[in-house]
Enzyme design. Structure first.
Site, PDB file in Angstrom:
ATOM      1  N   HIS A 102       0.860  -1.104  -0.019  1.00 31.03           N
ATOM      2  CA  HIS A 102       0.141  -0.039   0.137  1.00 31.03           C
ATOM      3  C   HIS A 102       1.015   1.212  -0.028  1.00 31.03           C
ATOM      4  CE1 HIS A 102      -2.394  -2.647   2.484  1.00 31.03           C
ATOM      5  NE2 HIS A 102      -3.652  -2.383   1.711  1.00 31.03           N
ATOM      6  N   ASP A 105       2.256   1.922   3.367  1.00 27.74           N
ATOM      7  CA  ASP A 105       3.148   1.088   4.064  1.00 27.74           C
ATOM      8  C   ASP A 105       4.530   1.256   3.784  1.00 27.74           C
ATOM      9  OD1 ASP A 105       1.057  -0.383   4.559  1.00 27.74           O
ATOM     10  OD2 ASP A 105       1.445  -1.868   2.638  1.00 27.74           O
ATOM     11  N   GLU A 233     -11.378  -6.757  -4.208  1.00 25.02           N
ATOM     12  CA  GLU A 233     -10.952  -7.864  -3.065  1.00 25.02           C
ATOM     13  C   GLU A 233     -12.179  -8.194  -2.059  1.00 25.02           C
ATOM     14  OE1 GLU A 233      -6.950  -7.934  -1.394  1.00 25.02           O
ATOM     15  OE2 GLU A 233      -7.958  -8.610   0.598  1.00 25.02           O
ATOM     16  N   GLU A 269      -9.114 -13.635  -1.169  1.00 27.15           N
ATOM     17  CA  GLU A 269      -8.569 -13.764   0.021  1.00 27.15           C
ATOM     18  C   GLU A 269      -9.174 -15.173   0.443  1.00 27.15           C
ATOM     19  OE1 GLU A 269      -6.958 -10.715   1.985  1.00 27.15           O
ATOM     20  OE2 GLU A 269      -7.234 -11.656   4.188  1.00 27.15           O
ATOM     21  N   HIS A 272     -10.851 -14.413   3.918  1.00 30.58           N
ATOM     22  CA  HIS A 272     -12.230 -13.744   3.616  1.00 30.58           C
ATOM     23  C   HIS A 272     -13.388 -14.561   3.183  1.00 30.58           C
ATOM     24  CE1 HIS A 272      -9.844  -9.665   2.727  1.00 30.58           C
ATOM     25  NE2 HIS A 272      -9.459 -10.208   3.825  1.00 30.58           N
ATOM     26  N   ASP A 297      -5.036 -13.840  -2.366  1.00 28.45           N
ATOM     27  CA  ASP A 297      -4.405 -13.293  -1.021  1.00 28.45           C
ATOM     28  C   ASP A 297      -4.449 -14.767  -0.380  1.00 28.45           C
ATOM     29  OD1 ASP A 297      -3.663 -10.866  -1.900  1.00 28.45           O
ATOM     30  OD2 ASP A 297      -4.979  -9.926  -0.262  1.00 28.45           O
ATOM     31  N   ASP A 310      -5.470 -13.914   9.185  1.00 26.99           N
ATOM     32  CA  ASP A 310      -4.135 -13.989   8.373  1.00 26.99           C
ATOM     33  C   ASP A 310      -3.430 -14.696   8.843  1.00 26.99           C
ATOM     34  OD1 ASP A 310      -5.573 -11.831   6.671  1.00 26.99           O
ATOM     35  OD2 ASP A 310      -4.879 -10.367   7.902  1.00 26.99           O
ATOM     36  N   ASP A 340      -0.955 -12.407   1.940  1.00 25.91           N
ATOM     37  CA  ASP A 340      -1.426 -11.348   3.066  1.00 25.91           C
ATOM     38  C   ASP A 340      -1.557 -12.223   4.256  1.00 25.91           C
ATOM     39  OD1 ASP A 340      -2.884  -9.375   4.196  1.00 25.91           O
ATOM     40  OD2 ASP A 340      -4.390  -9.309   2.578  1.00 25.91           O
TER      41      ASP A 340
HETATM   42  C1  XLS Z   1      -7.604  -6.834   4.557  1.00 24.05           C
HETATM   43  C2  XLS Z   1      -7.299  -7.003   3.283  1.00 24.05           C
HETATM   44  C3  XLS Z   1      -6.118  -6.147   2.774  1.00 24.05           C
HETATM   45  C4  XLS Z   1      -6.025  -6.028   1.122  1.00 24.05           C
HETATM   46  C5  XLS Z   1      -5.067  -4.940   0.550  1.00 24.05           C
HETATM   47  O1  XLS Z   1      -8.571  -7.618   5.023  1.00 24.05           O
HETATM   48  O2  XLS Z   1      -6.979  -8.288   3.162  1.00 24.05           O
HETATM   49  O3  XLS Z   1      -4.857  -6.547   3.461  1.00 24.05           O
HETATM   50  O4  XLS Z   1      -5.369  -7.519   0.901  1.00 24.05           O
HETATM   51  O5  XLS Z   1      -5.694  -3.950   0.934  1.00 24.05           O
HETATM   52 NI    NI Z   2      -6.179  -9.036   1.378  1.00 22.50          NI
HETATM   53 NI    NI Z   3      -7.711  -9.744   4.688  1.00 22.93          NI
END
Ligand code: XLS
Ligand code: NI
Ligand code: NI
Length: 438
Positions: A102, A105, A233, A269, A272, A297, A310, A340
């Site tokens: 990002h 970051d 995402e 992800e 998610h 992800d 995560d 991620d």
């Molecule tokens: C948060 C998201 C974030 C995205 C990038 O839950 O996974 O890390 O991948 O903004």
């Molecule tokens: Ni993510």
């Molecule tokens: Ni996430």
């Protein structure tokens, strides 16, 4: 300041399944050919900047637990440079072909948007040099539109159009930067695009705002000639109670409604998917089936916790099944596998970063080799094909080909005295079959 952060670690090598060396790959052999491509190209692994280098190991009850030298440098730009140098030392030693980040970051936020852009430019110049030196590439860039208090009510979905404009400033800049670094894709995670209570929320308006934002982003992408994919995402909740990009099917419906479905794909992800009540494999299969698959992800959740933990992926069966679905669907185009994923707070040694990524890459590699066997063997695929065999016969084709109406079909059923016999779905047989590959 210029010494190594990982002094005892050499370039991580592939040593094979019998190796006892914890700092070696046992399955990730980048040059091994898998279904016509080098394993490295099938997986396209990326290390993420935010969890591995920007997060200090804090949680809502406690401070950072990671003793990283750049957290102690008081000048934010100098800290960012030290962090950058360490991150590239890590990518290089690990041998990850890609990274992701990002805007916030990699470079500190300034007092104004312009100052933030200047900070970013300064660090990006250095990042570009590191990318050239190491040949590590950018899988995707993205903008942080969720940490600063200005975004507490969302970015594109904010009730205040000035916040929308500020977000546009950040995203245009990050699209430029991603393009400049030859990034393969650009990701938009709807960080706080959702609501806490409907008492203060006009859901219809917020959807229109989000769609407007996404059209502006895609218009700009074409204007600058950025060729990578734009990726949304999906996530159902966290930080907001309800996120608009709930899951892949919800995102797809939204994209179609606003005629954006040719311009956006999804970055799915694992954690998610679980939070939205689906398996990771389900989300991948849905995206592939509807032509909106983009990137992944990689992480995992915890069955006993209801949030985005995560953790690094280590469930071999889950990865093997996802890879089976993905490779049958043609694999990645410009997407890849972004970790991620973050260490647990108690994993405070620098080398824990290596153990986490080595384990993750080995799990991905091993899952991919298992998926390759499943595909070459063909038993699982044949079982599905046989289950639908009737649809390739005359009756099936006349129905799907639109050659019979409901009334004609109903008459046929009566005239022929059709009486279908139930057939087993053979779930347990198939589950046993999967376990034989593991
Ligand atoms: C948060 C998201 C974030 C995205 C990038 O839950 O996974 O890390 O991948 O903004
Ligand atoms: Ni993510
Ligand atoms: Ni996430």
């Amino acid at each position: 300041m210029s010494q190594s952060f990982f002094p005892g670690v050499e370039r991580i090598r592939y040593e094979g399944p019998n190796s006892e060396n914890p700092l070696a790959f046992r399955y990730y052999d980048p040059n091994r050919m898998v279904l016509g491509k080098r394993l490295e190209e099938q997986l396209r692994v990326a290390v993420c900047y935010w969890h591995s280098f920007a997060w200090p190991g804090s949680d809502i009850f406690g401070h950072g637990t990671f003793d990283r030298p750049w957290f102690k440098v008081s000048n934010p730009l100098e800290a960012a440079e030290l962090k950058l140098k360490t991150a590239f030392e890590f990518f290089e030693k690990l041998g990850s072909p890609y990274f992701t980040f990002h805007d916030r970051d990699i470079a500190p936020e300034g007092a104004t948007l312009r100052e933030s852009h200047d900070n970013l430019d300064r660090i990006i110049e250095k990042a570009q040099a590191e990318m050239q030196r190491t040949s590590v590439k950018l899988l995707w860039g993205t903008a942080n539109l969720f940490s600063h208090p200005r975004y507490m009510g969302g970015a594109a979905t904010n009730p205040d159009p000035e916040v929308f404009a500020y977000a546009a400033g950040q995203v245009r800049k990050m699209l430029d930067v991603t393009h400049q670094l030859a990034g393969a894709n650009y990701v938009l995670w709807g960080g706080r695009e959702g609501y806490e209570t409907l008492l203060n929320t006009d859901m219809k308006r917020e959807a229109d705002q989000l769609a407007r934002f996404l059209s502006m982003v895609c218009e700009y992408k074409h204007k600058i000639g950025f060729k990578g994919l734009l990726l949304i995402e999906p996530k159902p909740k966290e930080p907001t109670k309800h996120q608009y990009d709930f899951d892949t099917a919800t995102v797809y419906a939204f994209l179609q409604r606003y005629r954006l479905d040719k311009e956006y794909k999804v970055n799915i992800e694992a954690n998610h998917a679980i939070l939205s009540g689906h398996s990771f494999q389900h989300e991948v299969a849905y995206a592939l089936g509807n032509g909106i698959f983009g990137s992944l992800d990689m992480n995992r959740g915890d069955d006993l916790l209801g949030w985005d933990t995560d953790q690094f992926p280590n469930d071999l069966q889950e990865i093997a099944l996802v890879m089976h679905t993905l490779l049958k669907g043609g694999g990645f185009s410009s997407g890849g596998m972004n970790f991620d994923a973050k260490l647990r707070r108690q994993s405070s040694d620098p080398n824990d970063l290596f153990h986490a990524h080595i384990g993750g890459m080995d799990t991905l590699a091993r899952g991919t080799l298992i998926a390759e066997q499943m595909i070459q063997d063909g038993k699982l695929d044949r079982a599905v094909e046989e289950r639908y065999a009737g649809w390739r016969g005359e009756l099936g084709e006349s129905i799907l080909g639109g050659r019979v109406s409901l009334a004609e079909l109903a008459d046929q059923a009566l005239a022929k005295g059709i009486d279908p016999k139930p057939r087993s779905g053979r779930q347990e047989y198939l589950e046993n079959l999967v376990n034989r590959y593991l």
